[in-house]
Structures are given as structure tokens and as C-alpha cells.
Write a protein that holds these residues in place. Sequence first.
Motif, PDB file in Angstrom:
ATOM      1  N   ILE A  33       0.840  -1.187   0.000  1.00  0.00           N
ATOM      2  CA  ILE A  33       0.000   0.000   0.000  1.00  0.00           C
ATOM      3  C   ILE A  33       0.878   1.241   0.000  1.00  0.00           C
ATOM      4  O   ILE A  33       1.857   1.316   0.743  1.00  0.00           O
ATOM      5  CB  ILE A  33      -0.921  -0.013   1.237  1.00  0.00           C
ATOM      6  N   ILE A  35       0.831   5.319   0.720  1.00  0.00           N
ATOM      7  CA  ILE A  35       0.055   6.328   1.444  1.00  0.00           C
ATOM      8  C   ILE A  35       0.785   7.661   1.307  1.00  0.00           C
ATOM      9  O   ILE A  35       2.001   7.727   1.486  1.00  0.00           O
ATOM     10  CB  ILE A  35      -0.077   5.969   2.934  1.00  0.00           C
ATOM     11  N   THR A  36       0.031   8.714   1.021  1.00  0.00           N
ATOM     12  CA  THR A  36       0.643  10.028   0.873  1.00  0.00           C
ATOM     13  C   THR A  36      -0.280  11.090   1.444  1.00  0.00           C
ATOM     14  O   THR A  36      -1.476  10.857   1.605  1.00  0.00           O
ATOM     15  CB  THR A  36       0.940  10.314  -0.618  1.00  0.00           C
ATOM     16  N   SER A  67       5.322   7.012  -7.191  1.00  0.00           N
ATOM     17  CA  SER A  67       5.793   5.955  -6.292  1.00  0.00           C
ATOM     18  C   SER A  67       5.582   4.576  -6.902  1.00  0.00           C
ATOM     19  O   SER A  67       5.902   3.567  -6.279  1.00  0.00           O
ATOM     20  CB  SER A  67       5.039   6.008  -4.958  1.00  0.00           C
TER      21      SER A  67
ATOM     22  N   SER B  22       5.290   9.241  -1.230  1.00  0.00           N
ATOM     23  CA  SER B  22       4.387   8.265  -0.653  1.00  0.00           C
ATOM     24  C   SER B  22       5.172   7.338   0.263  1.00  0.00           C
ATOM     25  O   SER B  22       6.317   7.006  -0.013  1.00  0.00           O
ATOM     26  CB  SER B  22       3.756   7.407  -1.751  1.00  0.00           C
ATOM     27  N   ALA B  23       4.550   6.936   1.337  1.00  0.00           N
ATOM     28  CA  ALA B  23       5.086   5.852   2.155  1.00  0.00           C
ATOM     29  C   ALA B  23       4.566   4.544   1.581  1.00  0.00           C
ATOM     30  O   ALA B  23       3.398   4.458   1.186  1.00  0.00           O
ATOM     31  CB  ALA B  23       4.628   6.009   3.591  1.00  0.00           C
ATOM     32  N   ILE B  24       5.423   3.541   1.509  1.00  0.00           N
ATOM     33  CA  ILE B  24       4.994   2.234   1.010  1.00  0.00           C
ATOM     34  C   ILE B  24       4.981   1.280   2.201  1.00  0.00           C
ATOM     35  O   ILE B  24       6.000   1.109   2.876  1.00  0.00           O
ATOM     36  CB  ILE B  24       5.958   1.694  -0.061  1.00  0.00           C
ATOM     37  N   VAL B  25       3.833   0.719   2.494  1.00  0.00           N
ATOM     38  CA  VAL B  25       3.699  -0.130   3.679  1.00  0.00           C
ATOM     39  C   VAL B  25       3.129  -1.487   3.277  1.00  0.00           C
ATOM     40  O   VAL B  25       2.532  -1.641   2.201  1.00  0.00           O
ATOM     41  CB  VAL B  25       2.796   0.529   4.742  1.00  0.00           C
ATOM     42  N   ALA B  26       3.299  -2.437   4.171  1.00  0.00           N
ATOM     43  CA  ALA B  26       2.803  -3.788   3.906  1.00  0.00           C
ATOM     44  C   ALA B  26       1.282  -3.814   3.911  1.00  0.00           C
ATOM     45  O   ALA B  26       0.627  -3.001   4.555  1.00  0.00           O
ATOM     46  CB  ALA B  26       3.338  -4.745   4.967  1.00  0.00           C
ATOM     47  N   ASN B  27       0.736  -4.734   3.178  1.00  0.00           N
ATOM     48  CA  ASN B  27      -0.718  -4.949   3.146  1.00  0.00           C
ATOM     49  C   ASN B  27      -0.951  -6.419   3.436  1.00  0.00           C
ATOM     50  O   ASN B  27      -1.394  -7.183   2.593  1.00  0.00           O
ATOM     51  CB  ASN B  27      -1.258  -4.563   1.768  1.00  0.00           C
ATOM     52  N   TYR B  73      -2.165   2.890  10.225  1.00  0.00           N
ATOM     53  CA  TYR B  73      -1.306   3.955   9.711  1.00  0.00           C
ATOM     54  C   TYR B  73      -2.060   5.280   9.705  1.00  0.00           C
ATOM     55  O   TYR B  73      -3.276   5.301   9.562  1.00  0.00           O
ATOM     56  CB  TYR B  73      -0.881   3.658   8.266  1.00  0.00           C
ATOM     57  N   VAL B 108       3.008   7.600   8.990  1.00  0.00           N
ATOM     58  CA  VAL B 108       3.876   7.168   7.886  1.00  0.00           C
ATOM     59  C   VAL B 108       4.150   8.240   6.842  1.00  0.00           C
ATOM     60  O   VAL B 108       5.050   8.087   6.027  1.00  0.00           O
ATOM     61  CB  VAL B 108       3.300   5.918   7.173  1.00  0.00           C
ATOM     62  N   ALA B 109       3.381   9.298   6.827  1.00  0.00           N
ATOM     63  CA  ALA B 109       3.608  10.348   5.822  1.00  0.00           C
ATOM     64  C   ALA B 109       3.209  11.684   6.412  1.00  0.00           C
ATOM     65  O   ALA B 109       2.293  11.767   7.236  1.00  0.00           O
ATOM     66  CB  ALA B 109       2.813  10.063   4.546  1.00  0.00           C
TER      67      ALA B 109
END
Lengths: 319, 319
Positions: A33, A35-36, A67, B22-27, B73, B108-109
Motif C-alpha cells: 500500500i 500512502i501520501t 511511487s 508516498s510511504a509504502i507499507v505492507a498490506n 497507519y 507514515v507520511a
Amino acid sequence: MMHDLIRGYFAPVFGIEQLNDSAIVANDRPGRIAITTDSYVVSPLFFPGGDIGRLAVCGTVNDLSVSGAEPLYMTAGFIIEEGFPLGDLKRVLDSMRAAAEEAGIRIVAGDTKVVDRGKADGLFINTAGFGVVEEGVDLSPLRIRPGDRVVLSGSIGNHGVAVMAERNGISFDPPLLSDVGPLNALARRMLGATKNIRMMRDPTRGGLATTLKEIAAESGKCIVVREDAIRVRPGVRGACELLGLDPLYIANEGILVAIVDAADATALAGAMKETGAGAESVVIGEVAEGPGKTVLLKTSVGGIRIIDMLSGDQLPRIC
Amino acid sequence: MMHDLIRGYFAPVFGIEQLNDSAIVANDRPGRIAITTDSYVVSPLFFPGGDIGRLAVCGTVNDLSVSGAEPLYMTAGFIIEEGFPLGDLKRVLDSMRAAAEEAGIRIVAGDTKVVDRGKADGLFINTAGFGVVEEGVDLSPLRIRPGDRVVLSGSIGNHGVAVMAERNGISFDPPLLSDVGPLNALARRMLGATKNIRMMRDPTRGGLATTLKEIAAESGKCIVVREDAIRVRPGVRGACELLGLDPLYIANEGILVAIVDAADATALAGAMKETGAGAESVVIGEVAEGPGKTVLLKTSVGGIRIIDMLSGDQLPRIC
């Protein structure tokens, strides 16, 4: 009272039932995912080629797109100064809806707060964006290697000059329009064209110069670009001379820069040209091993200029 | 220049490397996604028991929690008036970090925008929250049935009175503290205690009265609550009399109201009492078939009062 009036405007525009609750959406797309978030405080709110609403939607879409994410959902929070004209609010909301439709992103949650006259400046919009990064997509400045090429998707300076001209009451004939627009279709086309894109970024605040310098700093590499390859529309160039601005540092809202394996650069630029947003795509330079964390501009007259970040904002409240 | 200073503050506090990407996070959590947003314009920024930073984090956590989501998040966007004291900003950021740690949510952002003096009011914060709703959790006012019970997790009016007193330069001994705090541990305990919770909501702006009226309106049912079951701390009651306010309409930031199957109400309130946030939980009323879309308050003196929404905000800029 104004608050109630405003709330009545939002649901029909965005098709959301509740402004204060969480939206519950499907999570049926595999991938990480993205997120921004961004706040928009542009002044003036309306400018040639766009407005704060289009800017808020496209800025969010573009942060996700560069991204490597497919933009899916966004939120919108509005801070409104008491007495802000409802007609202007309606125009902004209509513009947001149109931009969201154009980009294929859903505005799923919203919030409004009204503050006293003199405690804000008309309207501020904050957004957050959510997207999915497909398996195999991994964009990062750490992946850049010497020899990679730098590809730019369009001409620079259009957004910042359009806003500055409007702010200063200057008009041009033909008018200079902001480039504000969604980049997700372009980014999708690019990711489909080659697996060898190292990273992408949209040169917004601080312009192309600041973005290239950030890429150089984060990757530790040297970025070398050719001034005569970087397109600046004649009207923008003239306006910059008039306003004493350097187009390299002017904000853009509808272009992106990509770093790609040299072998794929020409094919990538070709694929980009097939899209509306990328019609003016061009290879503008390459990555060198050193001097590290440096951006060099080969000028049209044959010199070399070191490109640095500006210490402050050249243009405040440009987005 | 201030902008650069501010950016230097954020990364160390939140542990995020980039503010604009953008923050990239696990899903990796199955379930639907809950998305929420809120802007915080509370005045004053610091008040007994909390500040805008704690409010922004807890408000986001709580919006997700009462939707049945596990908060994961969040993002934070800051609109800062030129000249805002950096020491105050640091206090707010430290408070956000502490609240995020307490609630177990990751920021996260982020984004910062600085506007000229007089174009904002010190500091505004906008957040978006992102959580996961586990399979089998489905909270909605449409699930409410006659006979269901209404459970309230604590005493009312604490947040609004604390802010109003501070705004008006009134101090109490002992001080009246805002209840601002995260509700996710409480909500998780509740969802673990019974599958028969119909819905939850946190009575923030507009207070318990407005929230009950919204639930009645959305469900089409009648909500009947007993005045003597709704806790109001003596200091809050006194302050409300002094300020001419009705505690039923005062904002709360650390309580929730739940509608639950009658058979599970006592057990649910018992489970809630085992948590810090729910120590004062109590059944305050029930759902009746009609009159539809109505809230009735059985008063302490034996009368019945119809509870309506206020036409405007009783307390502006309370969150």
C-alpha cells in the motif's frame, strides 16, 4: 450555520454519505500500500489552467503515481474561512469531482472545519491518497546506476508561472496555463513499457532543479542534464525573465522525471509520447558515478553549471 | 527559511525519511480497509489534559476504532503560520509521537506548508487514518433493532469544558481535564467480548446528544436514554452552569457510545470496565421502535425531553 450549508454541498459532489465517519472500502488488490498526504494553500485559489481543487486531486494522484502505485482512494479535508463565497466553494468542489473522474480515483472521506474571518485565507485543502503497488514494482533512488538515462515528460515551469502571473495581476496573450493534471495514465504506460525504470518523481515545489538535486543526494550519484534538451515554452521563458525567476526552480504539477536503464530510454520516451501527459517526453541527461550528490547542467553555450537547492522557497504558496 | 527549520523537526520525531513522497507499507492484514480524515483547528492549541497533537492522533485512531477497524497507519499535514514558535511546534510533535505510541498507530507520511502571518491561526493539523476491518465485523446503524441497549464508556463533557475554560482564561481547582485519549484498546476488547455490537460512535463535535440524534436519524429508530445514568463529573457540571452550556452537547474525545443486543449489554459493560478508557462504562438506555428518528431523554425529575441537534456549533473550534 455556514458549516451546515457547507456540509450540504459535499455529499452530492462526492457521493459520500457521511463526512465524519470512516469509509470502508474493499481491499481486493494484491500488493503493498502507498500512502501520501499533502496540504494545499495555493494563492490565488483560481489560476489559468486550474484551481486549488484540481491541484489537490492531481497532486495526490501524482504523488502516488510516481511511487509506482495505482491511485485508488483519497480523502479531502477543508479548512474554510468564515465568509468564503459558497459559489467559489462549489466551483472548487466541481473541479475536484471532475479531476477525480479524469484520474479514476475515488474521494471516499471528507471533513470540513470553519474558522473565524482572519484566521485562515479563504480555503485550505488537505488530502491523503491511498494506492496499491503491484508485485514487481520497486522504485527507489537507491536503484540508480551510472549510465542510466534521465527522461522528462514535458516542458517545465508552466504551473508556477501561471500562478505567479495571476497573483501579480499579469496576463499574457495567449494565456500561460498551469500544467496541473493527473499523471497516473502516463505512469501506468511507463511501467508497462519497461521493467527497468529505477524511479520516478514529479518536480513540484522547487521545480526540476530541486527534484534532480534530491535524486542525486538520495542516490549518492551525479546527475548530468543538458539545458537545450529541457523544454521551456517561449511564453514561460519570457514571463520568467519578466518576473526574475529561473524556470528550473519553478513548480510543475503535470510532469514527471524518470531514471531508466540506458538501453530502454529511447523506447520509454517513445511510449510516453503516446500518452496525453507525456507528449513532449525527452531524454534530458544521464547518471554519472561522480562527483556524488551533484547535479550538473551542461548549458546551451557549452559551459557547466552546478545546480543546488534554493535555501528557501523561491515561490511561496505555489501549491 | 522557517520551512527548512520545520522540516528538520519532523523526520526525527516520526522516523520518516521523506515528507513529500508516498510511504509504502505492507498490506498483509486480511479484511476491508477503513479510511478517515479530519482537520484539527482547536483553539487554544494547548489545554488541560491535552493539545492539538494528541487530539489529532486520538481523533484519527478513534474514528477508525468506532468503525470497527484496527488503526494501522496515519498521515499528518501541518499548516503553520509564519512566526509560530518552534518550541510550541516541538511540543505538539512530541505529543503526537507519544499518543501514536500509546495507540500503536504509525505516522507514515507528513507534509508542511507555511503561510504568511495573519493567513492562519498558529497551527492547523490535518490527518488521515487507515485501518483494517476484520472479517465478521460489520457495524452499522442499519443493524439496530428495538430492544437493543445503549452503552456509554465514560462521563461526558470533559473535553469541551477543558478547552472552553482555557479559552476563556478560567481555571478550576482541581483542574478539569480533557478526556482526549485513544479508544482502540477499548474497542478491541468490546469486539472480542460479543459479536452482537450493532454499531459504535464517538460523540465528539456536538456531544452525546448530537451523536444519539444521528444514530436515531440513520437507523430510523427511537433512542431512549436516562439522564441519571449519564455521568457528568461535578466540576464539569459546575463549569457548564457557569458558562451556560449543556453537557449533552459538549464535545468528548475519549469516550464512545455503543448499541448492543440487550442480552449482551451487561456483559459488554463489564468487559469495558476492565479497560482504562472504559472504567466508567454504563448502560444508559435502549432502542425503541418509535417515534422514529427521535431521541428521548428521561429526566431525573421524571419528565421526558426531546433531544434535537443544535442548528449551529455550540462550541466552535473545539477540535
